[in-house]
Design an enzyme around this catalytic site. Structure first.
Site, short mmCIF file in Angstrom:
data_model
loop_
_atom_site.label_atom_id
_atom_site.label_comp_id
_atom_site.label_asym_id
_atom_site.label_seq_id
_atom_site.Cartn_x
_atom_site.Cartn_y
_atom_site.Cartn_z
N GLN A 177 5.55 -14.13 -2.33
CA GLN A 177 4.15 -14.15 -1.95
C GLN A 177 3.87 -15.43 -1.16
O GLN A 177 4.73 -16.30 -1.08
CB GLN A 177 3.29 -14.07 -3.19
CG GLN A 177 3.50 -12.78 -3.99
CD GLN A 177 2.41 -12.55 -5.04
OE1 GLN A 177 1.45 -13.27 -5.15
NE2 GLN A 177 2.62 -11.51 -5.84
N GLU A 179 5.98 -5.23 -0.27
CA GLU A 179 6.45 -6.32 -1.16
C GLU A 179 7.95 -6.44 -0.98
O GLU A 179 8.68 -5.44 -1.13
CB GLU A 179 6.12 -6.04 -2.63
CG GLU A 179 4.64 -6.23 -2.96
CD GLU A 179 4.31 -6.06 -4.43
OE1 GLU A 179 5.17 -6.35 -5.28
OE2 GLU A 179 3.18 -5.61 -4.72
N TYR A 236 12.84 -5.73 -4.06
CA TYR A 236 13.09 -7.14 -4.34
C TYR A 236 14.58 -7.40 -4.45
O TYR A 236 15.32 -6.57 -4.99
CB TYR A 236 12.41 -7.55 -5.66
CG TYR A 236 10.91 -7.74 -5.53
CD1 TYR A 236 10.40 -8.92 -4.99
CD2 TYR A 236 10.02 -6.76 -5.93
CE1 TYR A 236 9.03 -9.12 -4.87
CE2 TYR A 236 8.64 -6.95 -5.81
CZ TYR A 236 8.16 -8.13 -5.28
OH TYR A 236 6.80 -8.33 -5.15
N GLU A 240 -1.49 -12.62 -4.26
CA GLU A 240 -2.03 -11.93 -5.44
C GLU A 240 -2.69 -12.94 -6.38
O GLU A 240 -2.32 -14.13 -6.40
CB GLU A 240 -0.86 -11.23 -6.16
CG GLU A 240 -1.27 -10.50 -7.43
CD GLU A 240 -0.18 -9.60 -7.98
OE1 GLU A 240 0.98 -9.69 -7.52
OE2 GLU A 240 -0.49 -8.79 -8.88
N ASN A 298 -1.30 0.44 -6.21
CA ASN A 298 -0.08 -0.35 -6.06
C ASN A 298 0.87 0.04 -7.19
O ASN A 298 0.47 0.12 -8.35
CB ASN A 298 -0.42 -1.85 -6.18
CG ASN A 298 0.83 -2.69 -6.38
OD1 ASN A 298 1.59 -2.90 -5.44
ND2 ASN A 298 1.07 -3.15 -7.60
N GLU A 299 2.10 0.26 -6.85
CA GLU A 299 3.13 0.59 -7.85
C GLU A 299 2.56 1.57 -8.88
O GLU A 299 2.61 1.33 -10.10
CB GLU A 299 3.71 -0.68 -8.49
CG GLU A 299 4.43 -1.53 -7.45
CD GLU A 299 5.36 -2.62 -8.00
OE1 GLU A 299 5.35 -2.89 -9.20
OE2 GLU A 299 6.11 -3.18 -7.17
#
Ligand code: AHR
Length: 514
Positions: free
Chosen positions: A366, A317, A260, A46, A193-194
């Site tokens: 990432q 992610e 996460y 990103e 995204n999100e």
């Protein structure tokens, strides 16, 4: 004769009980049929902190050795990983990104403010051409995340046309003017995204309608049919998946989910990436294991709406998220990477393999200098992190056939909490090589385990490696970049369909057999 028979019965009972005892693994070769999609080993880069700028792109004028602006050391390290797919430009950045700012002569590209990540000024010198050329240099598929939060259908359609069409159209001619004659081969398109958060703060019902609208136009332009990935849930938000699958399953080719690992379980204080105690080591591993429950529950909802499993689940992610390194900009998410990260990567891959029928992509967050990175850079220096080494050791499972297994493991205890000490996975590749990956999560003892290989036609070990470290929180830093690095492993014996292995404390062992 009778005596011999009873001895045989006794011996086989002993053998069976050994196999059912603690610390054993039985491979079920007969049920091996599902392919581990190579895209499970995908990456995410990103425009955030020093991932793209400094990490991947330094520009051709830089005194850091580079190939047309791409860092040479990073490029070479990533090439070694056989990355199958790379997601870009975000993340939260994607829903603020207007792609036209990032094409054409670099000097004419406007500055923009990276509002989500430290407010840094982005000069757009790395844009669509630079990203897609990078994918070609890495030999991986491109996964573009389109701007739904603050963009338009028209903008997305122009982008798709620019990247993938060969016709006589203004966007295509603009690409030609920008030095690229042929279209690129873009395979995946994320529709936002999100969208429940930084991507527009939407309700699932509202997003489901937008997904239908954007998806329709995404595949009317350009020559190739993009795999359109619907924005998925935040961790355990099962309602999001329920609504999306109910209202828009026909309008997407995959659905994502983000999860996460936060070792403290608390976003407010995620704890340090280094120097943590055993309690936080244990909690980090335990939180990583929640991935299994999350995938199981999302998959159950998807199975209800899509029993034929046409719509895969993409964990686009994942990884551990800690506090940033002291003295660094909080919005840049720069964190160190320890043996705990390596074990979290192994735990996660083992879980993805178990779910391989539904889970067909995962993108660690990432690639460089951000969150659970493969690589850390500091001016001309580079470190391969413990996580990098796991990706390298595990790449043998890409596109191999998953071998289901039963693992019996002793417990690793912390207060009243427990974890299995052993987590393991196995696959068979097209050359009939069987790859076994075994982890001992317990940092206080080595573990001897028995692997039953009956039915696998496996006779020898070809090669074996181990990743371990002096302590469970050991890291590689710029002074000592090889503290956590794989070495040859020889603490095993193979005979009569049985492999005996001694796993060191906090270790990952990968064994190739034939
Ligand atoms: O990976 C960092 C951020 O985490 C991404 O930008 C966003 O999608 C997620 O919240």
């Amino acid at each position: 004769m009778k005596k011999n028979l009873s001895m045989l019965v006794f011996a086989s009972l002993l053998f069976v009980s050994t196999m059912e005892a603690q610390n054993s693994m039985k491979l079920d070769f007969i049920s091996a049929e599902v392919t581990i999609n190579k895209n499970i080993y995908g990456q995410f880069a990103e425009h955030l902190g020093r991932c793209i700028y400094d990490g991947i792109w330094v520009g051709s004028e830089s005194n850091i050795p580079n190939v047309n602006g791409y860092r040479k050391d990073v490029l070479e390290a990533l090439q070694e990983l056989d990355i199958p797919v790379l997601r870009w430009p975000g993340g939260c950045f994607a829903d603020t990104y207007h792609w036209k700012d990032g094409v054409g002569p670099a000097a004419e590209r406007p500055n923009i403010k990276n509002v989500f990540w430290g407010g840094s000024i982005e000069d757009n010198s790395f844009g669509t051409n630079e990203f897609l050329n990078l994918c070609e240099m890495l030999g991986c598929d491109a996964y573009i995340s389109a701007n739904v939060g603050s963009g338009t259908v028209e903008e997305m359609v122009d982008w798709i046309t620019y990247m993938t069409s060969d016709e006589d159209l203004p966007m295509v001619n603009w690409r030609r003017e920008n030095g690229r004659e042929k279209p690129w081969n873009v395979k995946f398109l994320g529709i936002g995204n999100e969208s429940w958060g930084c991507g527009g703060d939407m309700r699932p019902e509202f997003y489901a309608d937008l997904l239908r609208q954007y998806s329709l136009y995404a595949n009317l332009y350009g020559q190739n049919k993009l795999k359109r990935i619907g924005c998925g849930a935040n961790g355990a938000d099962y309602n999001w998946t329920e609504v999306l699958m109910d209202r828009a399953r026909r309008n997407m080719d995959a659905l994502s989910v983000h999860y996460y690992t936060i070792a403290t379980g608390n976003w407010g204080d995620k704890s340090s990436a280094t120097g943590f105690n055993e309690d936080l080591y244990f909690k980090g591993l335990k939180e990583a294991m929640r991935m299994d429950d999350i995938l199981t529950k999302h998959s159950a909802i998807m199975d209800k709406h899509d029993p034929s499993k046409r719509v895969p689940l993409m964990v686009d992610e994942w990884g551990i998220w800690t506090n940033v390194e002291p003295g660094t900009e909080p919005g840049f998410l720069y964190q160190q990477n320890s043996m705990r990260d390596a074990l979290i990567a192994a735990i996660s891959f083992n879980i993805f393999h178990e779910h391989a029928e539904r889970v067909q992509m995962a993108n660690i967050a990432q690639t460089v200098n951000v969150l659970q990175a493969m690589l850390l850079t500091n001016d001309k220096q580079i470190i391969k992190t413990p996580t990098y080494h796991v990706f390298n050791m595990y790449k043998v499972h890409q596109d191999a056939t998953f071998i289901p297994s039963t693992v019996n493991s002793e417990e690793y205890k912390m207060g009243d909490q427990t974890l299995p000490s052993i987590t393991a996975t196995a696959s068979k590749n097209k050359d009939s090589k069987v790859n076994l990956s075994l982890s001992n999560l317990n940092p206080n003892k080595s573990i001897e385990m028995i692997v039953d290989l009956t039915g696998g036609q496996v006779k020898n070990v070809n090669v074996a490696s181990v990743l371990t470290s002096p302590a469970f929180n050991s890291i590689n830093d710029f002074d000592n970049s090889n503290t956590v690095t794989p070495t040859k492993f020889s603490d095993y014996k193979i005979s009569n369909n049985q492999l005996n292995v001694k796993l060191p404390p906090h270790s990952i062992v990968c064994i190739e057999m034939q």
